[in-house]
Design a protein around this motif. Structure first.
Motif, PDB file in Angstrom:
ATOM      1  N   TYR A 101       0.847  -1.533   0.065  1.00  0.00           N
ATOM      2  CA  TYR A 101      -0.240   0.155  -0.268  1.00  0.00           C
ATOM      3  C   TYR A 101       0.631   1.299  -0.362  1.00  0.00           C
ATOM      4  CZ  TYR A 101      -3.874  -3.055   0.853  1.00  0.00           C
ATOM      5  OH  TYR A 101      -4.420  -4.032   0.403  1.00  0.00           O
ATOM      6  N   LYS A 102       0.045   2.716  -0.371  1.00  0.00           N
ATOM      7  CA  LYS A 102       1.448   3.847   0.388  1.00  0.00           C
ATOM      8  C   LYS A 102       1.716   3.888   1.483  1.00  0.00           C
ATOM      9  CE  LYS A 102       0.876   8.024  -2.433  1.00  0.00           C
ATOM     10  NZ  LYS A 102      -0.291   9.934  -2.684  1.00  0.00           N
ATOM     11  N   GLY A 103       2.925   3.809   0.869  1.00  0.00           N
ATOM     12  CA  GLY A 103       3.621   4.046   1.809  1.00  0.00           C
ATOM     13  C   GLY A 103       4.419   3.172   3.238  1.00  0.00           C
ATOM     14  N   SER A 104       4.852   2.043   2.123  1.00  0.00           N
ATOM     15  CA  SER A 104       4.986   0.378   2.781  1.00  0.00           C
ATOM     16  C   SER A 104       6.129   0.241   2.369  1.00  0.00           C
ATOM     17  CB  SER A 104       3.908  -0.225   2.485  1.00  0.00           C
ATOM     18  OG  SER A 104       4.059  -0.297   1.222  1.00  0.00           O
ATOM     19  N   GLY A 105       6.898   1.178   1.942  1.00  0.00           N
ATOM     20  CA  GLY A 105       7.857   1.483   1.735  1.00  0.00           C
ATOM     21  C   GLY A 105       8.586   0.868   0.142  1.00  0.00           C
ATOM     22  N   LYS A 106       7.838   0.961  -0.752  1.00  0.00           N
ATOM     23  CA  LYS A 106       8.741   0.454  -2.089  1.00  0.00           C
ATOM     24  C   LYS A 106       9.170   1.132  -2.858  1.00  0.00           C
ATOM     25  CE  LYS A 106       4.505   0.963  -4.278  1.00  0.00           C
ATOM     26  NZ  LYS A 106       3.597   1.552  -2.664  1.00  0.00           N
ATOM     27  N   SER A 107       9.247   3.033  -3.528  1.00  0.00           N
ATOM     28  CA  SER A 107      10.092   3.542  -3.124  1.00  0.00           C
ATOM     29  C   SER A 107      11.710   3.514  -2.198  1.00  0.00           C
ATOM     30  CB  SER A 107      10.013   4.722  -3.275  1.00  0.00           C
ATOM     31  OG  SER A 107       8.613   4.764  -4.357  1.00  0.00           O
ATOM     32  N   THR A 108      10.912   3.963  -1.303  1.00  0.00           N
ATOM     33  CA  THR A 108      12.400   3.413  -0.373  1.00  0.00           C
ATOM     34  C   THR A 108      13.111   1.460  -0.531  1.00  0.00           C
ATOM     35  OG1 THR A 108      11.525   4.366   1.705  1.00  0.00           O
ATOM     36  CG2 THR A 108      12.703   2.672   2.476  1.00  0.00           C
ATOM     37  N   ILE A 109      13.081   0.921  -0.194  1.00  0.00           N
ATOM     38  CA  ILE A 109      13.532  -0.194  -1.291  1.00  0.00           C
ATOM     39  C   ILE A 109      14.559   0.063  -2.594  1.00  0.00           C
ATOM     40  CG2 ILE A 109      13.234  -2.459  -2.452  1.00  0.00           C
ATOM     41  CD1 ILE A 109      10.716  -3.230  -0.125  1.00  0.00           C
ATOM     42  N   ALA A 110      13.444   0.741  -3.505  1.00  0.00           N
ATOM     43  CA  ALA A 110      14.337   1.354  -4.851  1.00  0.00           C
ATOM     44  C   ALA A 110      15.005   2.311  -4.573  1.00  0.00           C
ATOM     45  CB  ALA A 110      13.397   1.888  -5.831  1.00  0.00           C
ATOM     46  N   GLU A 111      15.101   2.987  -3.533  1.00  0.00           N
ATOM     47  CA  GLU A 111      16.677   3.618  -3.491  1.00  0.00           C
ATOM     48  C   GLU A 111      17.736   3.588  -2.545  1.00  0.00           C
ATOM     49  OE1 GLU A 111      17.038   6.633  -4.023  1.00  0.00           O
ATOM     50  OE2 GLU A 111      15.583   6.579  -5.103  1.00  0.00           O
ATOM     51  N   LYS A 112      17.369   2.109  -1.528  1.00  0.00           N
ATOM     52  CA  LYS A 112      17.960   1.228  -1.348  1.00  0.00           C
ATOM     53  C   LYS A 112      18.911   0.595  -2.081  1.00  0.00           C
ATOM     54  CE  LYS A 112      19.990  -0.823   2.298  1.00  0.00           C
ATOM     55  NZ  LYS A 112      20.701   0.111   3.657  1.00  0.00           N
ATOM     56  N   ILE A 113      18.417   0.439  -3.369  1.00  0.00           N
ATOM     57  CA  ILE A 113      18.985  -0.614  -3.844  1.00  0.00           C
ATOM     58  C   ILE A 113      20.399  -0.249  -5.116  1.00  0.00           C
ATOM     59  CG2 ILE A 113      18.844  -1.515  -6.583  1.00  0.00           C
ATOM     60  CD1 ILE A 113      16.046  -3.038  -5.229  1.00  0.00           C
ATOM     61  N   ARG A 114      19.318   1.310  -5.369  1.00  0.00           N
ATOM     62  CA  ARG A 114      19.971   2.498  -5.946  1.00  0.00           C
ATOM     63  C   ARG A 114      21.900   2.690  -5.071  1.00  0.00           C
ATOM     64  NH1 ARG A 114      21.366   7.554  -6.247  1.00  0.00           N
ATOM     65  NH2 ARG A 114      19.313   7.789  -4.258  1.00  0.00           N
ATOM     66  N   LEU A 115      21.061   2.808  -3.899  1.00  0.00           N
ATOM     67  CA  LEU A 115      22.341   3.314  -3.045  1.00  0.00           C
ATOM     68  C   LEU A 115      23.103   2.343  -3.155  1.00  0.00           C
ATOM     69  CD1 LEU A 115      20.535   5.213  -0.372  1.00  0.00           C
ATOM     70  CD2 LEU A 115      22.306   6.224  -2.339  1.00  0.00           C
ATOM     71  N   GLU A 116      23.709   1.423  -2.908  1.00  0.00           N
ATOM     72  CA  GLU A 116      24.463   0.127  -2.946  1.00  0.00           C
ATOM     73  C   GLU A 116      24.901  -0.957  -4.096  1.00  0.00           C
ATOM     74  OE1 GLU A 116      22.141  -2.998  -0.577  1.00  0.00           O
ATOM     75  OE2 GLU A 116      22.951  -1.050   1.718  1.00  0.00           O
ATOM     76  N   SER A 117      24.530   0.308  -5.502  1.00  0.00           N
ATOM     77  CA  SER A 117      24.933  -0.110  -6.473  1.00  0.00           C
ATOM     78  C   SER A 117      25.592   0.995  -7.414  1.00  0.00           C
ATOM     79  CB  SER A 117      23.570  -0.172  -7.361  1.00  0.00           C
ATOM     80  OG  SER A 117      22.767  -1.344  -6.744  1.00  0.00           O
ATOM     81  N   PHE A 118      26.918   0.631  -7.868  1.00  0.00           N
ATOM     82  CA  PHE A 118      28.225   1.842  -7.965  1.00  0.00           C
ATOM     83  C   PHE A 118      28.112   0.939  -9.530  1.00  0.00           C
ATOM     84  CE2 PHE A 118      27.149   2.869  -3.909  1.00  0.00           C
ATOM     85  CZ  PHE A 118      26.405   4.115  -4.121  1.00  0.00           C
ATOM     86  N   PRO A 119      28.400   1.547 -10.512  1.00  0.00           N
ATOM     87  CA  PRO A 119      29.404   1.588 -12.091  1.00  0.00           C
ATOM     88  C   PRO A 119      30.600   1.554 -11.708  1.00  0.00           C
ATOM     89  CG  PRO A 119      27.488   2.512 -12.650  1.00  0.00           C
ATOM     90  CD  PRO A 119      27.608   3.133 -10.989  1.00  0.00           C
ATOM     91  N   GLU A 120      31.298   2.766 -10.551  1.00  0.00           N
ATOM     92  CA  GLU A 120      33.144   2.778 -10.553  1.00  0.00           C
ATOM     93  C   GLU A 120      33.056   2.394  -9.349  1.00  0.00           C
ATOM     94  OE1 GLU A 120      29.836   5.331  -8.224  1.00  0.00           O
ATOM     95  OE2 GLU A 120      30.769   4.877 -10.581  1.00  0.00           O
ATOM     96  N   ASP A 121      32.019   1.451  -8.449  1.00  0.00           N
ATOM     97  CA  ASP A 121      33.013   0.815  -7.467  1.00  0.00           C
ATOM     98  C   ASP A 121      33.059  -0.859  -8.045  1.00  0.00           C
ATOM     99  OD1 ASP A 121      33.574  -0.393  -4.805  1.00  0.00           O
ATOM    100  OD2 ASP A 121      31.420   0.389  -3.696  1.00  0.00           O
ATOM    101  N   GLN A 122      34.222  -0.619  -7.293  1.00  0.00           N
ATOM    102  CA  GLN A 122      35.049  -3.020  -7.824  1.00  0.00           C
ATOM    103  C   GLN A 122      33.935  -3.899  -6.925  1.00  0.00           C
ATOM    104  OE1 GLN A 122      36.864  -3.402 -10.782  1.00  0.00           O
ATOM    105  NE2 GLN A 122      36.166  -0.753 -10.935  1.00  0.00           N
TER     106      GLN A 122
END
Length: 478
Positions: A49-70
């Protein structure tokens, strides 16, 4: 530290990721090992449901994914569909076929281009093994199909008749087989196949994750949107299966509101849900708040501010309120979602006067939360399900009734006496409100039921209707 110095976070995951990423890095609860299931296992559909943390999960995935980080194993790209041009989308794959046949192919075309746009960021893009891929990318760039940072522009461009004229040229660049194909629909299918072959042939150093978010941001009652979103889920399921089977290092993740998913047309929704969905459910019996994940989340975020462990409820609040343990009482004013609970705690901050909250401070904060957050949040959730003017009329009806609990026939009588809404419209609005847990149902034995407690429940117009506690102060019911 004072309570009003604690940062409980923003109302959206996107804002947190952009402005206070440390809250996502250090103040995130991976409930049910969601991140691993999405990144490395077979789950791709996040429902909540709205506010349950879907976009937070997306941002968490993004923050832990870096092209330049070996050390990072992933490259993640979030694509927001909030301003998605559905009308233009419907024109991309022209022809006489039904939408159920055309839309999945259109999504496949767009998703493949998004994936290729992500693969370009992989260090392996410059490897000699990927020379052929790189040459085709240059051709796609010349044709304006890459980069794909702006999906809206890509959709609009692909829907124009001027683009259709370029289809033979796309095939000429993409395929070794130079056989002339004159039918545009057939050309389009060949383009999809060629894009897919490009992806499968790429040698990647990391796993590429494409996260599709914001499906419900501009939702209206148009059938086109429901049909196209249903096709998206179907096609992503098919694409992910093919990638997993062929060991292609790519995965598509879709975030969708639970009630929207249930409304989508299609015969295989439950199969996809059972096999591939993660359902975000934060509900925990509020009579046992010590074990609530929401209480843990609040204390975790407060701990970042104080640089240590803390129980904010025993530190800043009275032990009980209205004969309930304080955390229990506060949870009762939410729908047991992270956004509701953290925003409630944040809305209390302006009324903190040092040491512990007084009763009047808490009541003032709850009024602020109800007026400034809860009611506006419910209004936002009605978009696409209830016409704005009708919902405003319904709110005026509740203001006239001045009841926390009521039967449908009583509400209908008050509405008729004041010439507000007809019974059919009232029922439609109540059903939508039940789906977002703004109202609940009460049986004669004082058994209450809300959607956030039981996701499989549905509105029952024969029993007593109950307004959620979070609405009371915005309607002057306390």
């Amino acid at each position: 530290m004072k309570y009003d110095e604690i940062n409980f976070g923003k109302a959206t995951g996107e804002q947190e990721g952009a402005h206070i990423p440390e809250l996502l890095r250090m103040g995130f609860i991976d409930k049910g090992n969601v991140l691993k299931k999405l990144r490395d296992e077979d789950r791709f559909l996040v429902l909540g449901y709205k506010g349950s943390g879907k976009s937070t999960i997306a941002e968490k995935i993004r923050l832990e994914s870096f092209p330049e980080d070996q050390t990072s194993k992933y490259i993640a790209k979030i694509q927001h569909l909030g301003d998605f041009p559905f009308k233009s989308f419907a024109k991309i794959f022209s022809g006489q076929a039904e939408p159920e046949a055309k839309y999945p192919s259109t999504w496949s075309y767009l998703i493949n281009l998004l994936i290729i746009g992500s693969l370009v960021k992989d260090a392996a893009f410059y490897y000699s093994e990927n020379n052929g891929f790189r040459e085709k990318v240059e051709r796609l760039q010349q044709l304006g199909l890459l980069p794909t940072e702006d999906l809206k522009q890509l959709v609009v461009k692909s829907s124009k008749s001027s683009f259709k004229v370029q289809l033979p040229k796309v095939i000429e660049y993409m395929r070794e087989d130079k056989t002339e194909i004159k039918d545009n629909d057939l050309l389009f299918l060949h383009i999809i196949e060629s894009l897919n072959d490009m992806i499968k042939g790429f040698i990647a150093t990391k796993k590429h994750l494409i996260v599709l978010d914001g499906l419900d941001d501009v939702l209206t009652t148009r059938e086109l949107q429901y049909t196209s979103l249903s096709a998206l889920v179907y096609e992503v399921n098919k694409i992910n299966y093919a990638f997993a089977r062929d060991r292609t290092n790519v995965k598509i993740i879709v975030l969708c509101r639970s009630e929207l998913y249930e409304r989508l047309p299609g015969p295989n929704k439950n199969k996809i849900k059972q096999d591939s969905a993660i359902v975000l459910d934060w509900y925990h019996d509020p009579r046992d708040p010590e074990n609530s994940m929401l209480v843990r989340l609040a204390n975790l975020r407060a701990g970042i501010a104080v640089k240590g462990e803390i129980d904010i409820f025993s530190t800043y609040f009275p032990n009980t309120f209205n004969e309930k343990v304080i955390a229990h009482f506060l949870l009762d004013n939410t729908r047991h979602t992270p956004r509701d609970f953290l925003q409630l705690l944040a809305n209390l901050q302006p009324f903190y006067q040092g040491n512990k909250f007084s009763r009047s401070n808490i009541l003032s904060g709850l009024r602020h939360y109800s007026l400034e957050y809860f009611m506006p949040e419910i209004k936002d959730e009605m978009v696409g399900y209830v016409e704005f003017e009708k919902f405003e009329q319904f709110v005026s009806l509740l203001n006239i009734a001045k009841l926390r609990e009521f039967k449908l026939d009583l509400l209908d009588r008050i509405s008729k006496e004041n010439s507000i809404l007809d019974l059919t419209t009232i029922v439609e609005i109540l059903e939508a409100l039940y789906d977002c847990s703004a109202i609940g149902c009460k049986w004669q034995n004082d058994r209450y039921e809300f959607k956030f407690r039981n996701r499989n429940s549905s509105f029952n117009k024969e029993v007593t209707i109950v307004l959620h506690h979070g609405l009371w102060k915005s309607l002057n019911l306390v």
